[in-house]
Write a protein that holds these residues in place. Structure first.
Motif, mmCIF file in Angstrom:
data_model
loop_
_atom_site.group_PDB
_atom_site.id
_atom_site.type_symbol
_atom_site.label_atom_id
_atom_site.label_comp_id
_atom_site.label_asym_id
_atom_site.label_seq_id
_atom_site.Cartn_x
_atom_site.Cartn_y
_atom_site.Cartn_z
ATOM 1 N N GLY A 124 0.824 -1.213 0.000
ATOM 2 C CA GLY A 124 0.000 0.000 0.000
ATOM 3 C C GLY A 124 0.854 1.258 0.000
ATOM 4 O O GLY A 124 0.542 2.241 -0.668
ATOM 5 N N THR A 125 1.973 1.226 0.756
ATOM 6 C CA THR A 125 2.877 2.381 0.780
ATOM 7 C C THR A 125 3.489 2.618 -0.591
ATOM 8 O O THR A 125 3.592 3.757 -1.062
ATOM 9 C CB THR A 125 3.992 2.147 1.817
ATOM 10 O OG1 THR A 125 3.397 1.923 3.092
ATOM 11 C CG2 THR A 125 4.908 3.360 1.895
ATOM 12 N N GLU A 126 3.888 1.529 -1.266
ATOM 13 C CA GLU A 126 4.470 1.669 -2.606
ATOM 14 C C GLU A 126 3.447 2.247 -3.579
ATOM 15 O O GLU A 126 3.749 3.121 -4.390
ATOM 16 C CB GLU A 126 4.977 0.323 -3.107
ATOM 17 C CG GLU A 126 5.650 0.403 -4.469
ATOM 18 C CD GLU A 126 6.196 -0.946 -4.930
ATOM 19 O OE1 GLU A 126 6.857 -0.968 -5.981
ATOM 20 O OE2 GLU A 126 5.963 -1.954 -4.234
ATOM 21 N N TYR A 127 2.193 1.743 -3.519
ATOM 22 C CA TYR A 127 1.150 2.281 -4.405
ATOM 23 C C TYR A 127 0.923 3.764 -4.144
ATOM 24 O O TYR A 127 0.764 4.559 -5.076
ATOM 25 C CB TYR A 127 -0.154 1.522 -4.187
ATOM 26 C CG TYR A 127 -0.158 0.121 -4.758
ATOM 27 C CD1 TYR A 127 0.756 -0.252 -5.752
ATOM 28 C CD2 TYR A 127 -1.064 -0.835 -4.314
ATOM 29 C CE1 TYR A 127 0.757 -1.539 -6.264
ATOM 30 C CE2 TYR A 127 -1.059 -2.136 -4.823
ATOM 31 C CZ TYR A 127 -0.138 -2.481 -5.800
ATOM 32 O OH TYR A 127 -0.132 -3.731 -6.295
ATOM 33 N N LEU A 128 0.891 4.140 -2.853
ATOM 34 C CA LEU A 128 0.642 5.546 -2.501
ATOM 35 C C LEU A 128 1.755 6.446 -3.038
ATOM 36 O O LEU A 128 1.493 7.473 -3.667
ATOM 37 C CB LEU A 128 0.538 5.683 -0.981
ATOM 38 C CG LEU A 128 0.360 7.113 -0.454
ATOM 39 C CD1 LEU A 128 -0.948 7.704 -0.946
ATOM 40 C CD2 LEU A 128 0.401 7.125 1.065
ATOM 41 N N ALA A 188 -8.205 -11.202 4.384
ATOM 42 C CA ALA A 188 -9.229 -10.771 3.427
ATOM 43 C C ALA A 188 -9.561 -9.293 3.611
ATOM 44 O O ALA A 188 -9.734 -8.550 2.640
ATOM 45 C CB ALA A 188 -10.478 -11.636 3.577
ATOM 46 N N GLU A 189 -9.681 -8.884 4.899
ATOM 47 C CA GLU A 189 -9.982 -7.474 5.165
ATOM 48 C C GLU A 189 -8.864 -6.573 4.637
ATOM 49 O O GLU A 189 -9.116 -5.522 4.052
ATOM 50 C CB GLU A 189 -10.183 -7.263 6.665
ATOM 51 C CG GLU A 189 -11.450 -7.912 7.218
ATOM 52 C CD GLU A 189 -11.540 -7.749 8.732
ATOM 53 O OE1 GLU A 189 -10.556 -7.259 9.317
ATOM 54 O OE2 GLU A 189 -12.583 -8.109 9.312
ATOM 55 N N LEU A 190 -7.598 -7.005 4.885
ATOM 56 C CA LEU A 190 -6.472 -6.203 4.408
ATOM 57 C C LEU A 190 -6.449 -6.154 2.881
ATOM 58 O O LEU A 190 -6.150 -5.112 2.279
ATOM 59 C CB LEU A 190 -5.155 -6.777 4.943
ATOM 60 C CG LEU A 190 -4.911 -6.605 6.447
ATOM 61 C CD1 LEU A 190 -3.648 -7.340 6.865
ATOM 62 C CD2 LEU A 190 -4.789 -5.125 6.789
ATOM 63 N N SER A 191 -6.751 -7.299 2.241
ATOM 64 C CA SER A 191 -6.783 -7.317 0.777
ATOM 65 C C SER A 191 -7.871 -6.382 0.242
ATOM 66 O O SER A 191 -7.673 -5.650 -0.729
ATOM 67 C CB SER A 191 -7.026 -8.741 0.274
ATOM 68 O OG SER A 191 -5.987 -9.601 0.687
ATOM 69 N N LYS A 192 -9.043 -6.406 0.913
ATOM 70 C CA LYS A 192 -10.141 -5.525 0.504
ATOM 71 C C LYS A 192 -9.753 -4.062 0.696
ATOM 72 O O LYS A 192 -10.009 -3.219 -0.171
ATOM 73 C CB LYS A 192 -11.382 -5.859 1.317
ATOM 74 C CG LYS A 192 -12.617 -5.064 0.905
ATOM 75 C CD LYS A 192 -13.832 -5.500 1.710
ATOM 76 C CE LYS A 192 -15.075 -4.697 1.297
ATOM 77 N NZ LYS A 192 -16.252 -5.103 2.101
ATOM 78 N N ALA A 193 -9.111 -3.780 1.862
ATOM 79 C CA ALA A 193 -8.693 -2.396 2.113
ATOM 80 C C ALA A 193 -7.642 -1.963 1.102
ATOM 81 O O ALA A 193 -7.648 -0.825 0.621
ATOM 82 C CB ALA A 193 -8.141 -2.270 3.537
ATOM 83 N N ASN A 194 -6.728 -2.892 0.762
ATOM 84 C CA ASN A 194 -5.703 -2.564 -0.217
ATOM 85 C C ASN A 194 -6.326 -2.321 -1.590
ATOM 86 O O ASN A 194 -5.922 -1.412 -2.324
ATOM 87 C CB ASN A 194 -4.686 -3.704 -0.292
ATOM 88 C CG ASN A 194 -3.570 -3.408 -1.269
ATOM 89 O OD1 ASN A 194 -2.808 -2.477 -1.081
ATOM 90 N ND2 ASN A 194 -3.484 -4.186 -2.328
ATOM 91 N N ALA A 195 -7.324 -3.157 -1.958
ATOM 92 C CA ALA A 195 -7.999 -2.948 -3.238
ATOM 93 C C ALA A 195 -8.703 -1.588 -3.265
ATOM 94 O O ALA A 195 -8.670 -0.870 -4.274
ATOM 95 C CB ALA A 195 -9.002 -4.070 -3.490
ATOM 96 N N ALA A 196 -9.347 -1.241 -2.127
ATOM 97 C CA ALA A 196 -10.018 0.066 -2.057
ATOM 98 C C ALA A 196 -9.005 1.198 -2.161
ATOM 99 O O ALA A 196 -9.238 2.208 -2.842
ATOM 100 C CB ALA A 196 -10.797 0.174 -0.747
#
Length: 803
Positions: free
Chosen positions: A47-51, A372-380
């Motif tokens: 997520g940090t890399e994407y940001l 799953a929650e982290l994956s969903k949050a990352n997708a969002a």
């Protein structure tokens, strides 16, 4: 005795097996927790890399705009508060923007993550960073920003807080035994974070060397046992975290569970069972001492068989002896009670194993759910970053279009305070953006429009309508310019007008061109009119000259009227030449250049001007060289036009007080070094090529020229004369003619001391050949080789008519 030793051995072996099972289960539980923490940390890293990659596309970062970058980074840090700080450095690691207060120019190139991001041009992780403002330690990440050519442009960096609510929530769901620990360690073995925190192993302290060697060597995840810094012996599980499959680990995660808590249940079971066996042994020994006859052999055999069955793990083994008050009855009762107790313990152990298996399954479910929650949050987060990227790209296209627009664009608030101007505004008005941001738009007012005009604009915009029209504004240098303007209101989401956008297109060049076209049409019409008049006048002159020549032919040589007829012919010749010039002007044709004796042209021009000058102006001329030394290659008509313009301007300057108009001719030579050789010419224009020149000087004793006006006198349409008395084209035309001959014109003047115009025309290097036509215009019959008379006054002289 052998029976009791066998039973004790079985009890101890079962207890050790149970201990091994509990230890193995604890290791699996610790490794499961480590895997969950590792998955969470990988999601955080991704997520940090994407940001950072999304922020790398922002225009503020692309332009290295420190103020805009600060605003962007503060907004992102507020949106994602789990970052301790977000910053931006140049390609050399110098900090120029941050989400926190910082010292500009701070050098960060020594940090591992920034140094490696600059070197390898990839997303990199750094070392331990101490927390600020009461926050825990953090790990820094850096992302390189490249321009369109693939060259390193900047580096974005973010510090992620290790620990906190994100980690505590996951650990609470794992239900770790009391005394368990969780550790985050960087690549150098420095402990980032520990749960629970304590003085025994504070953050920033290096891990023991033997333990660091264990987690660095071997597989990516595993187990080991050891005594912690607080003296507690624990079962540890660890995992390595990498940014890529081939990159070195940038941190390690360890979970430790106290061994005493794991094996306590097995130790308690062994102690209870051995105590019971000891009691049975004591009872059996007493029975052996008191009963030694054969009647007790079968009960003892039953006891031995039951003990053997019990030793094989049959929890239902019983003696089958009656429970009486005798020794065997009591012994059987004690043995059966022990067997029941062991069976109960075995059942409890089975239930404990099932409960532990359930807890393990529950923990796996929680880990999968959290993953799953982290994956969903990352997708969002990825979707949000992509959306923001599209918005930023659209905004960048809009900004680029506005920045590159040829029209001046101004954005103001509803009080007309300027908040933005594009580069075209600077080109049109001369004001830089830093000079006008924050100022009221009124400084552009020209004074050409009334208050009602501006009031109508405000009323139109306040109604939410678009206004357009022509506005005359004032530039920074005070010059006025006319624009085609339009203004539009800008509304927010609620429909309220929050600002105005205005665009201005400079019409000065277009209006000037239109004026020149109109002037050209007027001159064309004037030429046509002059041509028609000249044709008619030419017919009249033909009759006059024809009759005068006939009359002259009939008169005797000594007839007193002969001189008058000759003067009529001379005047008619001048009139015919004037008609020729008017016809040439009306036909708009180019004249061929030819050698011209400029002395004759000066004489002719002065003769033509003399009748039109006021009586308080005296005109004189002078020549410092022979006419044959002042021959130029030119069009006589254009040289005549130069003289007429300069002399009429000089006469206008002396129209009120009178004075002297002096025309002088001289020959000068420009040496290869730029030196001027000639009478009264120690210096001249610097742009003249070496060679001989004819200097035509026109001076007057009039009012002179102001220094502020002196720089503009050669500009087209510039004039100081009142409306209707001048077009502003005279000196501009003179300069154009002189320049076309490769010459130069200079002016020297002071207010109240008159003015001197000097025209330098290239002279022929030698006298023209005998077969070359040299134009010598002498309408009054003067010898063209004769020098101009010095200080000769021009006035009409009356002659008596002889009848």
């Amino acid at each position: 005795m052998i029976l009791f030793l066998s039973a004790g051995t079985v009890i101890v072996r079962l207890g050790l097996e149970k201990r091994s099972e509990l230890i193995a289960k604890a290791n699996r539980q610790a490794l499961l927790i480590v895997d969950g923490l590792a998955v969470q940390q990988r999601e955080i890293t991704m997520g940090t890399e994407y940001l950072l990659s999304a922020m790398a596309q922002a225009p503020a970062v692309r332009k290295l705009d420190g103020a805009a970058c600060n605003e962007l980074l503060r907004g992102m840090n507020k949106l994602y508060p789990f970052f301790t700080v977000i910053g931006a450095t140049t390609s050399h690691g110098v900090l120029f923007a941050s989400s926190k207060t910082f010292q500009p120019g701070m050098e960060l190139s020594g940090r591992r993550d920034i140094r490696e991001a600059i070197k390898y041009r990839r997303f990199r992780a750094g070392d331990l960073a101490a927390g600020t403002a009461g926050r825990g330690c953090s790990i820094n990440f850096s992302y390189p920003v490249e321009d369109e050519n693939g060259k390193l442009h900047a580096v974005l960096t973010a510090g992620f807080e290790i620990g906190g609510r994100k980690y505590a929530g996951l650990l609470e769901s794992m239900h770790l035994p009391a005394g368990s620990t969780v550790n985050y360690v960087d690549r150098n073995g420095i402990r980032f974070w520990r749960l629970p925190s304590g003085l025994a192993a504070p953050p920033g302290k290096c891990l023991a060397s033997d333990r660091l060697q264990l987690i660095r060597a071997g597989s990516e995840r595993g187990y080991f046992e050891g005594r912690g810094a607080d003296g507690v012996f624990r079962l540890y599980a660890f995992a390595r975290l990498r940014l890529g499959d081939t990159s070195a680990p940038y941190m390690y995660v360890m979970v430790g569970i106290p061994q005493s808590e794991v094996i306590a249940e097995a130790d308690r079971a062994i102690a209870v069972e051995l105590s019971a066996l000891g009691a049975i042994g004591v009872v059996a020994l007493l029975l052996t001492l008191f009963f030694v006859d054969l009647s007790i052999a079968r009960p003892i055999e039953n006891l031995v068989m039951a003990a053997q069955r019990l030793g094989r793990g049959e929890g239902s083994a019983r003696t089958g002896l009656p429970r009486g008050r005798d020794e065997f009855g009591r012994l059987a009762e004690a043995f059966d009670t022990m067997a029941e107790l062991l069976e109960k313990r075995s059942a409890e152990r089975q239930m404990a194993q099932e409960a532990l298996a359930g807890a393990y399954a529950e923990s796996e479910t929680l880990v999968r759910k959290r993953t799953a929650e982290l994956s969903k949050a990352n997708a969002a987060l990825t979707a949000e970053i992509a959306e923001r990227k599209l918005v930023e790209e659209e905004r960048e296209r809009l900004v680029t279009a506005i920045e590159q627009s040829a029209d001046a664009i101004v954005i103001t608030d509803t009080d007309w305070i300027i908040s933005y101007v594009n580069p075209a505004f600077t080109v049109v008005t001369g004001y830089e953006s830093g000079e006008v941001i924050g100022r009221h738009l009124r400084f552009l007012k020209s004074g050409e429009h009334s208050r009602a005009f501006y009031r109508k604009i405000r009323q139109t915009l306040n109604r939410g309508e678009v206004w357009s029209g022509r506005v005359t504004n004032r530039k920074k240098d005070g010059a006025l310019y006319e624009t085609e303007a339009s203004a539009s209101p800008v509304r927010n989401q609620s429909g309220t007008i929050v600002s105005f956008v205005s665009s201005y297109r400079d019409l000065t060049a277009r209006l000037k061109l239109e004026k020149e076209v109109r002037q050209a049409h007027k001159m064309e019409a004037l030429g046509a009119l002059a041509g028609g008049i000249a044709h008619d006048f030419n017919n009249i002159l033909a009759a006059i000259l024809g009759h005068a020549e006939i009359a002259l032919y009939k008169l005797a040589q000594d007839h007193p009227v002969r001189a008058n007829i000759e003067n009529v012919l001379k005047a008619g010749g001048r009139a015919a030449d004037l008609v020729r010039r008017i016809l040439a002007f009306s036909r708009q044709r180019e004249h061929a250049r030819q050698p011209v004796v400029i002395v004759s042209l000066v004489e002719e021009t002065l003769n033509l001007l003399a009748p039109s000058l006021p009586p308080n102006i005296t005109m004189s001329s002078d020549a410092s060289a022979s006419p044959q030394e002042m021959v130029v290659l030119a069009d006589p008509t254009e040289i005549h036009q130069v003289l007429i313009n300069l002399c009429t301007n000089a006469a206008y300057a002396m129209s009120e007080r009178g004075g002297v108009l002096l025309v002088t001719l001289s020959r000068v030579v420009v040496s290869p070094s730029g030196q001027f050789q000639g009478p009264g010419h120690a210096a001249g224009p610097e742009r003249l090529e070496p060679g001989p020149y004819v200097c035509l000087s026109v001076s007057d004793t009039g009012v002179g020229i102001d220094p502020a006006v002196l720089e503009k006198i050669f500009d087209p349409y510039f004039t100081t004369k009142p409306v209707g008395e001048g077009t502003g084209l005279g000196l501009s035309v003179v300069q154009g003619i002189v320049k076309s001959y490769g010459g130069e014109i200079t002016v020297q003047s002071e207010p109240g001391k008159g003015a001197i115009f000097r025209v330098f025309l290239r002279a022929l290097d030698k006298r023209p050949p005998a077969d070359t036509l040299v134009v010598e215009v002498c309408p009054d019959g003067l010898d063209p080789t004769h020098s101009l008379p010095r200080s000769r006054p021009y006035s009409e002289r009356a002659h008596n008519l002889v009848v």
